[in-house]
Scaffold this motif. Structure first.
Motif, PDB file in Angstrom:
ATOM      1  N   GLU A 398       0.870  -1.174   0.000  1.00 51.61           N
ATOM      2  CA  GLU A 398       0.000   0.000   0.000  1.00 51.61           C
ATOM      3  C   GLU A 398       0.909   1.227   0.000  1.00 51.61           C
ATOM      4  O   GLU A 398       1.878   1.292   0.772  1.00 51.61           O
ATOM      5  N   ARG A 402       3.437  10.773   2.639  1.00 53.15           N
ATOM      6  CA  ARG A 402       4.157  11.311   3.802  1.00 53.15           C
ATOM      7  C   ARG A 402       4.500  12.762   3.541  1.00 53.15           C
ATOM      8  O   ARG A 402       4.881  13.126   2.423  1.00 53.15           O
ATOM      9  N   ASN A 456      -4.416   5.202  -1.978  1.00 52.21           N
ATOM     10  CA  ASN A 456      -5.665   5.668  -1.352  1.00 52.21           C
ATOM     11  C   ASN A 456      -6.259   6.819  -2.161  1.00 52.21           C
ATOM     12  O   ASN A 456      -5.559   7.758  -2.533  1.00 52.21           O
ATOM     13  N   ASP A 518     -11.597   0.200   1.826  1.00 55.62           N
ATOM     14  CA  ASP A 518     -10.672   0.409   2.949  1.00 55.62           C
ATOM     15  C   ASP A 518     -11.418   0.568   4.274  1.00 55.62           C
ATOM     16  O   ASP A 518     -12.577   0.997   4.301  1.00 55.62           O
ATOM     17  N   GLU A 578      -0.379  -6.852  14.335  1.00 59.22           N
ATOM     18  CA  GLU A 578       0.855  -6.455  15.025  1.00 59.22           C
ATOM     19  C   GLU A 578       1.527  -7.627  15.740  1.00 59.22           C
ATOM     20  O   GLU A 578       2.739  -7.596  15.962  1.00 59.22           O
ATOM     21  N   TYR A 597       2.313  -4.063  11.307  1.00 55.66           N
ATOM     22  CA  TYR A 597       3.658  -3.947  11.849  1.00 55.66           C
ATOM     23  C   TYR A 597       4.288  -5.311  12.126  1.00 55.66           C
ATOM     24  O   TYR A 597       5.499  -5.418  12.279  1.00 55.66           O
TER      25      TYR A 597
HETATM   26  P1  C2E Z   1      -5.243   3.478   5.648  1.00 59.22           P
HETATM   27  O1  C2E Z   1      -5.403   3.544   4.198  1.00 59.22           O
HETATM   28  O2  C2E Z   1      -6.155   2.602   6.424  1.00 59.22           O
HETATM   29  O3  C2E Z   1      -3.743   3.096   5.927  1.00 59.22           O
HETATM   30  C1  C2E Z   1      -3.328   2.314   6.934  1.00 59.22           C
HETATM   31  C2  C2E Z   1      -2.809   3.068   8.088  1.00 59.22           C
HETATM   32  O4  C2E Z   1      -2.557   2.207   9.161  1.00 59.22           O
HETATM   33  C3  C2E Z   1      -1.489   3.770   7.792  1.00 59.22           C
HETATM   34  O5  C2E Z   1      -1.450   4.952   8.532  1.00 59.22           O
HETATM   35  C4  C2E Z   1      -0.492   2.803   8.331  1.00 59.22           C
HETATM   36  O6  C2E Z   1       0.737   3.366   8.671  1.00 59.22           O
HETATM   37  C5  C2E Z   1      -1.194   2.289   9.553  1.00 59.22           C
HETATM   38  N1  C2E Z   1      -0.779   0.953   9.923  1.00 59.22           N
HETATM   39  C6  C2E Z   1      -0.386  -0.073   9.139  1.00 59.22           C
HETATM   40  N2  C2E Z   1      -0.123  -1.159   9.874  1.00 59.22           N
HETATM   41  C7  C2E Z   1      -0.330  -0.831  11.168  1.00 59.22           C
HETATM   42  C8  C2E Z   1      -0.226  -1.532  12.389  1.00 59.22           C
HETATM   43  O7  C2E Z   1       0.129  -2.705  12.476  1.00 59.22           O
HETATM   44  N3  C2E Z   1      -0.554  -0.871  13.521  1.00 59.22           N
HETATM   45  C9  C2E Z   1      -0.943   0.412  13.494  1.00 59.22           C
HETATM   46  N4  C2E Z   1      -1.228   1.018  14.632  1.00 59.22           N
HETATM   47  N5  C2E Z   1      -1.059   1.106  12.352  1.00 59.22           N
HETATM   48  C10 C2E Z   1      -0.753   0.475  11.198  1.00 59.22           C
HETATM   49  P2  C2E Z   1      -1.032   6.272   7.894  1.00 59.22           P
HETATM   50  O8  C2E Z   1       0.084   6.122   6.963  1.00 59.22           O
HETATM   51  O9  C2E Z   1      -0.875   7.244   9.025  1.00 59.22           O
HETATM   52  O10 C2E Z   1      -2.304   6.669   7.031  1.00 59.22           O
HETATM   53  C11 C2E Z   1      -3.475   7.018   7.622  1.00 59.22           C
HETATM   54  C12 C2E Z   1      -4.565   7.154   6.628  1.00 59.22           C
HETATM   55  O11 C2E Z   1      -4.354   8.287   5.779  1.00 59.22           O
HETATM   56  C13 C2E Z   1      -4.662   5.998   5.648  1.00 59.22           C
HETATM   57  O12 C2E Z   1      -5.370   4.943   6.266  1.00 59.22           O
HETATM   58  C14 C2E Z   1      -5.408   6.610   4.492  1.00 59.22           C
HETATM   59  O13 C2E Z   1      -6.788   6.581   4.730  1.00 59.22           O
HETATM   60  C15 C2E Z   1      -4.916   8.024   4.532  1.00 59.22           C
HETATM   61  N6  C2E Z   1      -3.911   8.237   3.496  1.00 59.22           N
HETATM   62  C16 C2E Z   1      -2.599   7.932   3.510  1.00 59.22           C
HETATM   63  N7  C2E Z   1      -2.029   8.275   2.337  1.00 59.22           N
HETATM   64  C17 C2E Z   1      -3.009   8.777   1.557  1.00 59.22           C
HETATM   65  C18 C2E Z   1      -3.064   9.284   0.211  1.00 59.22           C
HETATM   66  O14 C2E Z   1      -2.079   9.312  -0.524  1.00 59.22           O
HETATM   67  N8  C2E Z   1      -4.271   9.716  -0.245  1.00 59.22           N
HETATM   68  C19 C2E Z   1      -5.383   9.645   0.522  1.00 59.22           C
HETATM   69  N9  C2E Z   1      -6.534  10.095   0.002  1.00 59.22           N
HETATM   70  N10 C2E Z   1      -5.374   9.183   1.775  1.00 59.22           N
HETATM   71  C20 C2E Z   1      -4.202   8.741   2.277  1.00 59.22           C
END
Ligand code: C2E
Ligand code: MG
Ligand code: MG
Length: 618
Positions: A398, A402, A456, A518, A578, A597
């Motif tokens: 995925e 950042r 995403n 998602d 995790e 993770y």
């Molecule tokens: P998402 O699409 O559900 O992405 C998964 C999020 O869960 C990611 O957070 C990821 O770092 C985190 N994650 C993955 N594995 C684990 C784990 O084992 N434990 C925990 N606690 N967290 C885990 P991230 O990178 O902070 O992204 C948050 C959300 O932001 C994403 O949720 C997505 O909805 C959005 N996002 C990120 N990049 C983009 C993008 O380029 N465009 C759009 N529209 N939304 C984005």
């Protein structure tokens, strides 16, 4: 063009000249009959000379006419005095009259000259009399009495006319002053009040705030507040039922809000559906109670032609004098607190606190920078592997955006994505993420042709007609197979599933890009989306995975999602695995894929390629 006063003077000059002709002719002819030929000829010559006044007026020379009028009469009187009774001649009576006429109709210079001549003449006559000059003594008979009476009548009559002019001018002036006063009050009211509800407006709010602030300064034991009210669904009422109903709705709500206020509170309308209540003399508990009352009043249903209209409001409160020093600050902070209420689900109130400002300031800072950040290459992508649970093979990844802010450090997508959606920068971020993704996919193309990357997509992008066409232009630059690209859409963010939205979904399917649902299970799931959007994969939200091995409910939910997925023939990815026990439970339930993770956090592209390079299968 003649002014009103000049016209009145002209009219009066004609009247007075006509009036002066009366005694001249009367006494002139009477003197002639009485054989006083000198008198008669002076009076009659004066009468004829006065006709020059009419001539001058006819020629439009009004000043000359006034001058002629007073000069002829004065010369005549002086002549009569010197030839007859001197100081005690009856013609003396005419002098004050002439002075009044000249004051009213003539210029100041003529008046001063006349007064000087008259006074000098009297003094001269007195002096001459002392020196032995013999004046004729007038007789006191009926003839003299008639002369005096005529002079008195004419002077009296003329003075009456002139004083009437003064009265009517004064009356007019008073009326005009009253009108001006009323007009000023109306303008002042309009400037300080709202046209629709007649409530005090922004300007008045500021004025009242300053007054309250002064009182609070004088009485340090007193406290007050500024309450900011914003209706939550007013736009819908306006859009669906029209502005006329919207206006009526506001008027009714204003009445209700007004009924809640005390005499010392000031309810103001400062915008379309935004109101302020300036509260004097209330503590925090009273302000909270008042806000609760306001929420209830706004919630009351209004009936309009068979429509029952319901609306709620969000409230922000600033406590005075603690939380604001100026009006702008009070409104701004109350607005921040009001937004907090909106953000937390509307129909509630919040008091302002300093931490809110910090979060708002941070939001503004990010908002102002986000567009430049893309150009300045502050963005990057991180890749998190997606694993085949049964084999541990990396089947895809995925891509997560950042943002490394030069001052604020790393900003999480949960913070900047909503900002990007609001400012429109989301389209550029999507272009960037897609471009980076294509570059990575190019590297996997030959050796691992089935490896995919999901990106995403914000549902608001699917509301743009050209969204997918634009993505195609980027993908085609890199010669990537569409099947290696997946789009993740969070169902709970889908606001409207309209024609454009469906058009983009159809185009995405036609090209062969797989759609992932998602964060499944968060928010309200609408199963019709599953059907309409033909998702290829469902990603179960992390909240169902955390400690799932311990929690019977989670297990029950996960197995029913699994059953449904089988029925619909969609793949499942479990997000956020995790720990080992979580993985084992997921494996036990027969869930196909996982992410989390346990295997790896999202990695920088370089790192990802090193760890999960094309030849690596873990
Ligand atoms: P998402 O699409 O559900 O992405 C998964 C999020 O869960 C990611 O957070 C990821 O770092 C985190 N994650 C993955 N594995 C684990 C784990 O084992 N434990 C925990 N606690 N967290 C885990 P991230 O990178 O902070 O992204 C948050 C959300 O932001 C994403 O949720 C997505 O909805 C959005 N996002 C990120 N990049 C983009 C993008 O380029 N465009 C759009 N529209 N939304 C984005
Ligand atoms: Mg995602
Ligand atoms: Mg997710």
């Amino acid at each position: 063009m003649q002014t009103g006063t000049t016209q009145i003077h002209r009219r009066r000059l004609i009247q007075l000249t006509g009036l002066a002709e009366v005694p001249l002719l009367f006494i002139g002819f009477k003197s002639f009959i009485e054989k006083s030929y000198l008198d008669a000829s002076v009076l009659l010559i004066s009468a004829v000379a006065l006709l020059s006044v009419f001539w001058a007026l006819h020629k439009g020379k009004q000043s000359l006419a006034s001058f002629n009028f007073v000069l002829i009469l004065t010369l005549m009187v002086l002549f009569l005095q010197w030839n007859f009774g001197g100081i005690i001649d009856v013609s003396m009576l005419a002098l004050p009259g002439i002075l009044i006429f000249s004051a009213m109709i003539g210029a100041l210079r003529i008046y001063n000259g006349l007064l000087l001549i008259m006074v000098a003449n009297v003094l001269l006559m007195g002096y001459m009399s002392d020196q032995g000059f013999m004046f004729l003594m007038p007789s006191n008979g009926i003839s003299s009495a008639m002369n005096v009476a005529v002079i008195l009548l004419v002077v009296g009559f003329a003075t009456r006319i002139l004083s009437r002019d003064n009265f009517s001018l004064l009356k007019q002036l008073r009326l005009q002053i009253e009108e001006a006063e009323t007009a000023r009050n109306v303008v002042e009211h309009q400037a300080y009040h709202d046209y629709l509800t007649d409530l005090p407006n922004r300007m008045m709010a500021e004025k009242t705030f300053l007054e309250i602030q002064q009182r609070l300064k004088r009485h340090p034991e007193m406290t007050g507040g500024v309450i900011y009210i914003d209706f939550d669904e007013f736009k819908d009422i306006n859009d669906n039922l029209g502005h006329a109903v919207g206006d009526q709705f506001l008027i009714r709500k204003t009445k209700r809000l007004k009924e809640c206020t005390r005499v010392t509170d000031t309810l103001c309308r400062i915008g379309g559906d935004e109101f302020l209540v300036l509260v004097e003399d209330a503590n925090e508990v009273q302000l909270a109670q008042f806000a609760g009352k306001l929420l209830d009043e706004v919630m009351a249903v209004e009936n309009f032609d068979g429509h029952s209209l319901h609306c709620t409001c969000s409230i922000g409160i600033v406590f005075l004098p603690k939380d604001a020093h100026t009006y702008e600050q009070a409104v701004q902070r109350a607005d921040i607190a009001m937004y907090r209420s909106k953000h937390h689900g509307k129909n509630q109130f919040h008091f302002y606190d300093n931490a809110m400002e910090t979060s708002v300031q941070r939001r503004y800072a990010l908002q102002n920078r986000i567009a430049a950040a893309i150009v300045n290459k502050e963005f990057s992508i991180a890749l998190q592997p997606i694993i085949e649970v049964s084999t541990g093979a990396v089947v895809g990844a995925e891509a997560l955006a950042r943002w490394d802010h030069p001052l604020l450090g790393s900003i999480t997508p949960t913070e900047f994505i909503p900002i990007a959606e609001n400012t429109g920068a989301i389209a550029e971020i999507c272009d960037y993420v897609l471009t980076q993704t294509c570059q990575v996919l190019q590297q996997y193309k030959e050796e691992k042709p089935d490896f995919y990357i999901s990106i995403n997509i914000s549902p608001i992008q699917l509301q743009v007609e050209t969204f997918f066409k634009h993505c195609q232009l980027i993908v085609e630059q890199y010669g990537i197979r569409y099947s290696n690209l997946k789009f993740e859409i969070t169902e709970s963010q889908i606001i409207s599933h309209d024609r454009v939205f469906q058009h983009n979904v159809d185009e995405i399917h036609k090209a062969g890009v797989g759609l992932f649902l998602d964060d499944f299970g968060t928010g309200f799931s609408n199963l019709s989306h599953l059907q309409k959007m033909k998702f290829e994969t469902i990603k179960i939200d992390r909240s169902f995975i955390i400690d799932c091995y311990k929690d019977k409910n989670s297990v029950a939910l996960l197995s029913s999602i699994k059953a449904m997925a089988e029925e619909l023939q969609v793949t499942i990815v479990a997000e956020g695995i995790e720990t080992e026990p979580e993985l084992r439970e997921v494996q036990r339930l027969g869930i196909h894929k996982g992410q989390g993770y346990y295997w790896s956090p999202p990695l920088e592209v370089e790192q990802f390629l090193q760890r999960y390079g094309v030849a690596v299968v873990s």
